[in-house]
Scaffold this active site. Structure first.
Site, PDB file in Angstrom:
ATOM      1  N   GLY A  35     -12.673  37.231  -8.114  1.00  0.00           N
ATOM      2  CA  GLY A  35     -12.166  35.914  -8.498  1.00  0.00           C
ATOM      3  C   GLY A  35     -11.889  35.074  -7.273  1.00  0.00           C
ATOM      4  CE1 TYR A  39      -7.154  34.121  -4.655  1.00  0.00           C
ATOM      5  CE2 TYR A  39      -6.861  32.630  -6.513  1.00  0.00           C
ATOM      6  CZ  TYR A  39      -7.434  33.756  -5.968  1.00  0.00           C
ATOM      7  OH  TYR A  39      -8.303  34.529  -6.698  1.00  0.00           O
ATOM      8  CB  VAL A  42      -9.353  38.685  -5.687  1.00  0.00           C
ATOM      9  CG1 VAL A  42      -9.048  40.170  -5.868  1.00  0.00           C
ATOM     10  CG2 VAL A  42      -8.057  37.888  -5.645  1.00  0.00           C
ATOM     11  CE  LYS A  57      -4.116  36.165  -4.637  1.00  0.00           C
ATOM     12  NZ  LYS A  57      -3.042  36.070  -5.651  1.00  0.00           N
ATOM     13  CG  ASP A 149      -0.476  29.647 -12.239  1.00  0.00           C
ATOM     14  OD1 ASP A 149      -0.792  28.769 -13.070  1.00  0.00           O
ATOM     15  OD2 ASP A 149      -1.243  30.032 -11.336  1.00  0.00           O
TER      16      ASP A 149
END
Length: 375
Positions: A35, A39, A42, A57, A149
């Site tokens: 993903g 940010y 990953v 991550k 979130d």
């Protein structure tokens, strides 16, 4: 500030002194992208010496502060001990371009992948997910944290049948009571109390404004609406997420005073209040020989919720209470699980639609395989 939030700050300062540089390719074999977002990304990886699968991550250093990176890492490592929260694995390091930490890998994608548009998921599967998310959020709230979130993309699957899911992505987590600038955005997940900040987008996008200067900065700062971080934000998101899971759609396009579908729901909530100012919809309609009286006494249900039983309606009106101070907690929502949520007619219709979509999905997958030369 709770003991947990104080401890988190201390852990961040300590870990900042021990963070080391590593070469990712020397220690890990990267397998595939799991993903990506604002940010970073990953990646699914395997530790070369131990053979342990994990998710790495990656946070770009140019857009990520060291403290925010360490805060998410330490939060996941030390406080996400609930089985339905994604936990860090005690590996954190940096490269010239990224900060990286390792976390548990969920190999079956996320909840977004299994929600069929306009159809949703099977009711028992949906309730299993809700039960686990209630526990995960209750755990965070008890420690004094708010996730902020909750959405399908942040619920990760440990098996294909959603028997075990994990809430992840803690980059937005804040301590309860923290004062932050309120932000309104066009989404059903945005809480109704955030609409006070609607129209103030200039206070956020003004970074690119050509009119610089201290005076302008002061004026922009005054336009911001400050709000306290509260667990009721997670309750609202859980309610919207549940609706999306079970129907494959959203109850309204945006939580706004000019959105007709949301206004219908708001009117329903206002009329459904009992004398004690509590929602009073989890009751069967009183039988009467006068049909006109029965129609007058019964609160008209918002159109998008007519497919639900009284039990499910009460569940939604608890989590999706327009007034934040009266919004139910995730742990309270557990009492609405176990019974039927969909009326029989709607359940039968959705089941038929799932069969159709399942067949179409199989044909699509076959074509994709043929296109790749896989037999």
């Amino acid at each position: 500030m709770t003991a947990a939030t104080k401890l988190l700050d201390e852990m961040c300062h300590l870990s900042a002194q021990s963070l080391t540089a590593l070469d990712t390719s020397e220690h890990f074999k990267l397998l595939k992208l799991l993903g990506e977002g604002s940010y970073g990304k990953v990646m699914l990886a395997v530790h070369k010496k131990r053979g342990t699968p994990m998710a790495l991550k990656f946070f770009p250093r140019e857009s990520t502060s060291l403290f925010s990176f360490l805060r998410e890492y330490n939060l996941s490592l030390a406080f996400c001990t609930h089985p339905s929260l994604t936990r860090a694995l005690g590996i954190a390091y940096f490269t010239p371009s990224h900060y990286i930490f390792a976390q548990q890998a969920s190999l079956f994608g996320d909840l977004y992948d299994v929600i069929v548009p306009e159809v949703g998921m099977e009711e028992d599967c949906c309730q299993r997910v809700v039960s686990q998310l209630c526990g995960a959020l209750s755990h965070l709230h008890a420690l004094g944290f708010v996730h902020r979130d909750v959405k399908p993309e942040n619920v990760f699957l440990c098996d294909s049948a959603c028997r075990w899911v994990k809430l992840g992505d803690f980059g937005m987590v804040k301590a309860k009571g923290t004062r932050v600038p309120e932000v309104w955005y066009s989404s059903p997940y945005c809480t109704p109390e955030a609409e006070v900040a609607r129209g103030n987008e200039d206070s956020w996008s003004s970074m690119n404004d050509q009119r610089d200067g201290a005076k302008d900065d002061e004026e922009k700062e005054k336009k911001r609406v400050w709000a306290s971080v509260e667990p009721s934000t997670d309750s609202w998101a859980l309610g919207v997420l549940t609706y999306a899971m079970i129907t494959g759609s959203h109850p309204w396009a945006e939580t706004a005073s000019d959105c007709r579908s949301y206004l219908k729901y708001q009117e329903w909530c206002d009329r459904a209040k009992g004398p004690s100012d509590e929602l009073d919809v989890w009751t069967e309609p009183q039988k009467t020989s006068d049909p006109n009286k029965a129609q007058k006494d019964q609160t008209p249900t918002a159109p998008q919720f007519t497919c639900f039983t009284p039990l499910a309606c009460c569940f939604f009106q608890s989590l999706l209470n327009p007034r934040a101070q009266h919004r139910g907690r995730p742990e309270d929502a557990l009492s609405y699980l176990g019974g039927d949520w969909m009326v029989e007619k709607e359940r039968a219709r959705l089941e038929e639609e799932r069969k159709k979509s399942s067949g179409k999905g199989a044909v699509r997958r076959m074509k994709e395989m043929e296109g790749r030369g896989e037999r």
